[in-house]
Enzyme design. Sequence first.
Site, PDB file in Angstrom:
ATOM      1  N   LEU A  30     -10.197 -13.072 -32.735  1.00  0.00           N
ATOM      2  CA  LEU A  30      -9.055 -13.783 -32.158  1.00  0.00           C
ATOM      3  C   LEU A  30      -9.431 -14.488 -30.855  1.00  0.00           C
ATOM      4  O   LEU A  30     -10.133 -13.933 -30.014  1.00  0.00           O
ATOM      5  CB  LEU A  30      -7.904 -12.805 -31.898  1.00  0.00           C
ATOM      6  CG  LEU A  30      -7.399 -12.051 -33.134  1.00  0.00           C
ATOM      7  CD1 LEU A  30      -6.228 -11.147 -32.754  1.00  0.00           C
ATOM      8  CD2 LEU A  30      -6.990 -13.011 -34.254  1.00  0.00           C
ATOM      9  N   GLY A  33      -6.352 -19.722 -29.323  1.00  0.00           N
ATOM     10  CA  GLY A  33      -5.571 -20.450 -30.331  1.00  0.00           C
ATOM     11  C   GLY A  33      -4.695 -19.493 -31.130  1.00  0.00           C
ATOM     12  O   GLY A  33      -3.488 -19.717 -31.312  1.00  0.00           O
ATOM     13  N   HIS A  34      -5.297 -18.392 -31.614  1.00  0.00           N
ATOM     14  CA  HIS A  34      -4.512 -17.398 -32.362  1.00  0.00           C
ATOM     15  C   HIS A  34      -3.404 -16.813 -31.475  1.00  0.00           C
ATOM     16  O   HIS A  34      -2.291 -16.590 -31.926  1.00  0.00           O
ATOM     17  CB  HIS A  34      -5.413 -16.231 -32.801  1.00  0.00           C
ATOM     18  CG  HIS A  34      -6.490 -16.611 -33.781  1.00  0.00           C
ATOM     19  ND1 HIS A  34      -7.824 -16.451 -33.502  1.00  0.00           N
ATOM     20  CD2 HIS A  34      -6.414 -17.115 -35.028  1.00  0.00           C
ATOM     21  CE1 HIS A  34      -8.538 -16.836 -34.537  1.00  0.00           C
ATOM     22  NE2 HIS A  34      -7.719 -17.254 -35.481  1.00  0.00           N
ATOM     23  N   ASP A 147      -6.950 -26.630 -38.459  1.00  0.00           N
ATOM     24  CA  ASP A 147      -7.301 -26.700 -39.887  1.00  0.00           C
ATOM     25  C   ASP A 147      -6.205 -27.502 -40.573  1.00  0.00           C
ATOM     26  O   ASP A 147      -5.343 -26.956 -41.270  1.00  0.00           O
ATOM     27  CB  ASP A 147      -7.418 -25.291 -40.465  1.00  0.00           C
ATOM     28  CG  ASP A 147      -8.567 -24.531 -39.821  1.00  0.00           C
ATOM     29  OD1 ASP A 147      -9.710 -25.000 -39.909  1.00  0.00           O
ATOM     30  OD2 ASP A 147      -8.310 -23.497 -39.189  1.00  0.00           O
TER      31      ASP A 147
HETATM   32  O1  PAF Z   1      -7.207 -20.079 -41.026  1.00  0.00           O
HETATM   33  C1  PAF Z   1      -7.587 -18.924 -41.330  1.00  0.00           C
HETATM   34  O2  PAF Z   1      -7.935 -18.116 -40.481  1.00  0.00           O
HETATM   35  C2  PAF Z   1      -7.652 -18.519 -42.797  1.00  0.00           C
HETATM   36  O3  PAF Z   1      -8.027 -19.584 -43.598  1.00  0.00           O
HETATM   37  C3  PAF Z   1      -6.340 -17.882 -43.310  1.00  0.00           C
HETATM   38  C4  PAF Z   1      -5.194 -18.867 -43.289  1.00  0.00           C
HETATM   39  C5  PAF Z   1      -6.004 -16.679 -42.461  1.00  0.00           C
HETATM   40  C6  PAF Z   1      -6.539 -17.415 -44.751  1.00  0.00           C
HETATM   41  O4  PAF Z   1      -7.566 -16.507 -44.868  1.00  0.00           O
END
Ligand code: PAF
Length: 279
Positions: A30, A33-34, A147
């Site tokens: 983490l 961003g997370h 993403d």
């Molecule tokens: O973006 C990510 O970390 C992964 O692709 C996800 C959405 C958790 C799926 O494994």
Amino acid sequence: MFLARSIQEFREARSTLGGTLGLVPTMGALHAGHLSLAERARRDNQACALTIFVNPIQFGPSEDFATYPRYLEQDLQRCASAGVHLVFAPSMEEMYPPGFQSWVTVENLSRRWEGERRPGHFRGVATVVAKLLNVTQPNRAYFGEKDYQQLQVIHALVRDLNIPVEVVGCPTVREENGLAMSSRNVFLSPEQRQRAEIIYRALRRGQELVRSGERQVARLEEALRQVLAQEPELRLDYVAVVDAKTLEPLSQLNGIGRVLVAAYLGSVRLIDNAAIGPG
Ligand code: PAF
């Protein structure tokens, strides 16, 4: 904060929390961003859950599944500090028990760009996200725009399969020099991190050109390539100005599109994107 290792544990813990649930699906390692997604999930909902699962089925055979960064203890501390209520960190067997054979494919959106370079990647992402949404049954689920193709795939998945969740796309969080935060950035040397700022510089150059009236996509893409070429260590994979929803290539920019960039620094694949258009 409660750590659930199994689906049953998660569901039992969830049933003790009232109100709406915001979910942040992650593969761990983490970063800020997370944590910004978790913060947003907490703000919008009564409870916030975060999943940590390095999903093997979204990695190709020659990709970095084995070496993908895994820092569970540190991740749990970060979740606790960020006020996450529930963490779901299942084992491989919990997610993919023997006999597993059902897949989700989002067809058109998965074809180009990352989908073309990483065959099977979005099938793995769509399948695990569908499973995580079924397991956790959140009211809202939060994904980073970094993403961008993944985000569009997930919007389509939820819409097409009538999954009762609101998908919330959140702005990319960047390092001071503009490098988009990513768990894979741990593989960059300090010098490469500096060099990687060229990608953000190229994205901004594209936006500047549009502001000064350029609408021809071929010229915009060429301008971005020229900026990126200033960094000799960077190996460009693609730069493309695309429709923001379908991700199909454009020849002329009439509304707001999206510019996508993928490149390698050493062996690290970097992707980034930005909105591009008049206004
Ligand atoms: O973006 C990510 O970390 C992964 O692709 C996800 C959405 C958790 C799926 O494994």
